[in-house]
Design a protein around this motif. Structure first.
Motif, mmCIF file in Angstrom:
data_model
loop_
_atom_site.group_PDB
_atom_site.id
_atom_site.type_symbol
_atom_site.label_atom_id
_atom_site.label_comp_id
_atom_site.label_asym_id
_atom_site.label_seq_id
_atom_site.Cartn_x
_atom_site.Cartn_y
_atom_site.Cartn_z
ATOM 1 N N ASP A 81 0.853 -1.191 0.000
ATOM 2 C CA ASP A 81 0.000 0.000 0.000
ATOM 3 C C ASP A 81 0.888 1.241 0.000
ATOM 4 O O ASP A 81 1.977 1.240 0.592
ATOM 5 N N ILE A 82 0.431 2.294 -0.669
ATOM 6 C CA ILE A 82 1.129 3.586 -0.685
ATOM 7 C C ILE A 82 0.097 4.691 -0.514
ATOM 8 O O ILE A 82 -1.027 4.596 -0.973
ATOM 9 N N LYS A 83 0.486 5.759 0.192
ATOM 10 C CA LYS A 83 -0.399 6.908 0.417
ATOM 11 C C LYS A 83 0.444 8.181 0.470
ATOM 12 O O LYS A 83 1.447 8.245 1.176
ATOM 13 N N TRP A 84 0.009 9.208 -0.257
ATOM 14 C CA TRP A 84 0.655 10.525 -0.177
ATOM 15 C C TRP A 84 0.219 11.248 1.092
ATOM 16 O O TRP A 84 -0.934 11.145 1.513
ATOM 17 N N ASN A 85 1.153 12.011 1.656
ATOM 18 C CA ASN A 85 0.821 12.881 2.778
ATOM 19 C C ASN A 85 -0.138 13.964 2.272
ATOM 20 O O ASN A 85 0.177 14.672 1.315
ATOM 21 N N PRO A 86 -1.322 14.127 2.880
ATOM 22 C CA PRO A 86 -2.277 15.132 2.372
ATOM 23 C C PRO A 86 -1.797 16.561 2.525
ATOM 24 O O PRO A 86 -2.352 17.467 1.899
ATOM 25 N N PHE A 87 -0.761 16.800 3.359
ATOM 26 C CA PHE A 87 -0.277 18.155 3.611
ATOM 27 C C PHE A 87 1.115 18.398 3.034
ATOM 28 O O PHE A 87 1.718 19.428 3.315
ATOM 29 N N ALA A 108 4.160 7.600 1.982
ATOM 30 C CA ALA A 108 4.403 6.467 2.875
ATOM 31 C C ALA A 108 4.089 5.176 2.138
ATOM 32 O O ALA A 108 3.203 5.135 1.283
ATOM 33 N N SER A 109 4.818 4.128 2.475
ATOM 34 C CA SER A 109 4.605 2.813 1.861
ATOM 35 C C SER A 109 4.732 1.747 2.931
ATOM 36 O O SER A 109 5.487 1.904 3.900
ATOM 37 N N CYS A 110 3.995 0.646 2.778
ATOM 38 C CA CYS A 110 4.090 -0.479 3.699
ATOM 39 C C CYS A 110 4.329 -1.746 2.885
ATOM 40 O O CYS A 110 3.998 -1.809 1.702
ATOM 41 N N SER A 111 4.885 -2.767 3.546
ATOM 42 C CA SER A 111 5.399 -3.897 2.790
ATOM 43 C C SER A 111 5.254 -5.198 3.567
ATOM 44 O O SER A 111 4.937 -5.220 4.760
ATOM 45 N N GLU A 112 5.519 -6.279 2.842
ATOM 46 C CA GLU A 112 5.556 -7.599 3.464
ATOM 47 C C GLU A 112 6.764 -7.780 4.373
ATOM 48 O O GLU A 112 6.837 -8.770 5.108
ATOM 49 N N ASP A 113 7.725 -6.861 4.339
ATOM 50 C CA ASP A 113 8.903 -6.976 5.216
ATOM 51 C C ASP A 113 8.631 -6.439 6.619
ATOM 52 O O ASP A 113 9.561 -6.198 7.385
#
Length: 530
Positions: free
Chosen positions: A92-98, A104-109
């Motif tokens: 999953d990845i998400k841009w900081n709204p501000f 930010a990114s999250c992973s299987e690690d």
């Protein structure tokens, strides 16, 4: 016996969005040749802001995602640099709204990493994150930024825990979250905040919908409907309602509407079809429109939500032969208001390695700004600091107008102190005599965090053209890229001319004011003479 007369006249409901239609971008405006991930995770795999498009890609030996300029349309170089610091697949990845340069990114690690993207884009592989969050014991499947507090990030993993992180600290590796929510007995499938971030709704693999106070971590409401297996959840702005998408007892895809204060039973359930793909809901609190896109579907349904029965009003649907794997959504501040665009998706088409922009447009004849379909919307300025939110304060978002020429709350957010030092080296300044866009903007009093002039060091710098560093820009390889560069340059020249004209007008106004002040002073001095 009285006989009641039957009327065959259908009930008519007035709506400004009855005729909203979807318009797919032309082939030249799509992103072609993107190796979209083949992960089976039920996420969107794509994140968008007014500057960059990020998409999770398929790669060997770890996890990576691609960050492209929003204007980098056409064929994408297969060797384009990537953000590749994870040891496992990115989920999953998400841009900081501000902050348009923070993702930010999250992973299987089992880690969450926060990256700083240079203003000119990713020109070489990024492997070192700005922050690394270590706390989960299993793969991290979802991340979510707080909607009004700066640098507050939530993550949830296959260890059934939700962790809240404060990024306003000096450590590069953060191992202790500020709060851990351990209310779930299975994998969390989705998370959603309300408008001011005071409530968090979740759906879980145990079929339950939960409403949580993120400050304390306590559960406020819990719903368990045996006829509805929820997979995704949305809090519908400030309407005090929740919407979930999932499947019925007979495996029909359905949507359910819940009262925020009573999750014992849904207010409304509606079966859609018998397909098997997960339904992704998207809600626009400004227009009260709900969009439902199914994974693997080519069509998209959209509805209008009201606070009175029957609550959900079907409008129409957009049909396409290209199935979507995920959808990115452009923030409202990045829409084209001149064409009455009220929503924009970025549709991932895996079978063609294509990302297709899809605009939802309200048909209007007038080309002027339509205030009735563009109310004040959330800006890119945080309402709270991380410390204020952690102390228990809640605030609604800082609002801005989308009207062209209106003053935004913060047109380009200042990078936070932890990121500023490393990005200062990327900012460029022109040599003496070179016409730099940032210099003109500074002279005109405009705020631009990308091209801030740094005085006192003219040596070793390269001139800036079209807002990009010439020493770092790669030359156009195709005719399409050359044409795009030319159009961007023409647009910058036009904008510079407008800025100079505005400056000339302002100078004349100031001269007139000075002249009037001098005349008034001379008249008062004459009247004071005996």
């Amino acid at each position: 016996m009285t006989v009641s007369k039957m009327t065959w006249r259908p009930q008519y409901r007035s709506s400004k969005f009855r005729h909203v239609f979807g318009k797919a971008a032309s082939k030249e405006s799509c992103y072609d040749g993107v190796p979209i991930t083949r992960s089976v995770q039920d996420n969107n795999f794509c994140a968008v802001n007014p500057r960059f498009l990020a998409v999770i890609t398929e790669c060997a030996g770890g996890g990576a995602f691609l960050v492209l300029s929003i204007h980098h349309t056409g064929k994408v170089d297969p060797h384009h640099p990537r953000v590749s610091g994870h040891r496992g697949n990115v989920l999953d990845i998400k841009w900081n709204p501000f902050n348009d340069y923070c993702i930010a990114s999250c992973s299987e690690d089992t880690t969450v990493k926060v990256w700083e993207i240079p203003p000119h884009g990713v020109l070489k592989n990024l492997t070192v994150p700005w922050k690394e969050l270590q706390g989960h014991s299993r793969r991290v499947g979802l991340i979510e930024w707080h909607p009004t507090a700066n640098n507050i990030l939530l993550s949830t993993a296959y260890d059934y825990q939700i962790m809240i992180w404060n990024l306003d600290c000096h450590e590069q590796v953060i191992k202790n979250p500020v709060r851990t929510i351990s209310l779930h007995t299975d994998v969390v499938l989705s998370m959603s905040f309300n408008t001011d971030g005071s409530l968090l709704a979740t759906t879980c693999k145990d079929r339950k919908v939960r409403l949580i106070d993120p400050h304390s971590g306590n559960m406020l409401q819990e719903g368990n409907c045996k006829t509805h297996k929820a997979s995704k959840v949305l809090i519908l702005g400030n309407m005090k309602m929740l919407l979930t998408t999932g499947t019925s007892r007979w495996n029909h895809r359905q949507i359910s509407l819940w009262d925020q204060d009573d999750l014992s039973a849904p207010l409304l359930q509606e079966n859609l079809d018998g397909s098997s793909g997960v339904l992704f809901p998207f809600y626009d609190p400004d227009t009260h429109m709900l969009y439902i896109a199914g994974k693997g579907d080519g069509n998209m349904r959209y509805y209008e939500i009201s606070s009175e029965k029957p609550y959900i009003h079907y409008l129409t649907d957009y049909r396409s032969s290209l199935p979507q794997k995920g959808m990115g959504v452009m923030p409202k501040r990045g829409l084209d208001v001149s064409s009455c665009e009220v929503f924009r998706f970025y549709k991932l088409v895996t079978i063609k390695s294509l990302i297709e922009p899809l605009s939802m447009i309200v048909p209007r004849r007038s080309e002027s700004y339509q205030e009735d379909i563009y109310p004040m919307t959330a800006s890119n300025k945080p309402a709270l600091t991380a410390e204020e939110w952690l102390s228990g304060i809640n605030k609604g978002p800082v609002l801005m107008s989308l009207k062209p020429g209106s003053r935004e709350a913060e047109p380009y957010p200042e990078l936070n102190k932890g990121m500023g030092n490393s990005l200062d080296s990327c900012r460029s300044q022109s040599k003496p005599g070179a016409l730099q866009l940032a210099y003109i903007q500074d002279q005109l009093g405009t705020k631009d965090g990308n091209d801030r002039v740094q005085a006192g060091d003219d040596s070793g710098r390269t001139p800036v053209s079209n807002g990009e560093d010439l020493g770092l820009c790669s030359p156009p390889r195709t005719e399409n890229e050359l044409r795009l560069k030319f159009h961007k340059q023409q647009e910058e020249i036009r904008r510079l001319r407008e800025l100079l004209q505005q400056r000339d007008v302002r100078v004349k106004q100031l001269e007139l004011e000075i002249k009037n002040i001098k005349n008034s002073q001379s008249q008062t001095s004459l009247t004071d003479l005996p």
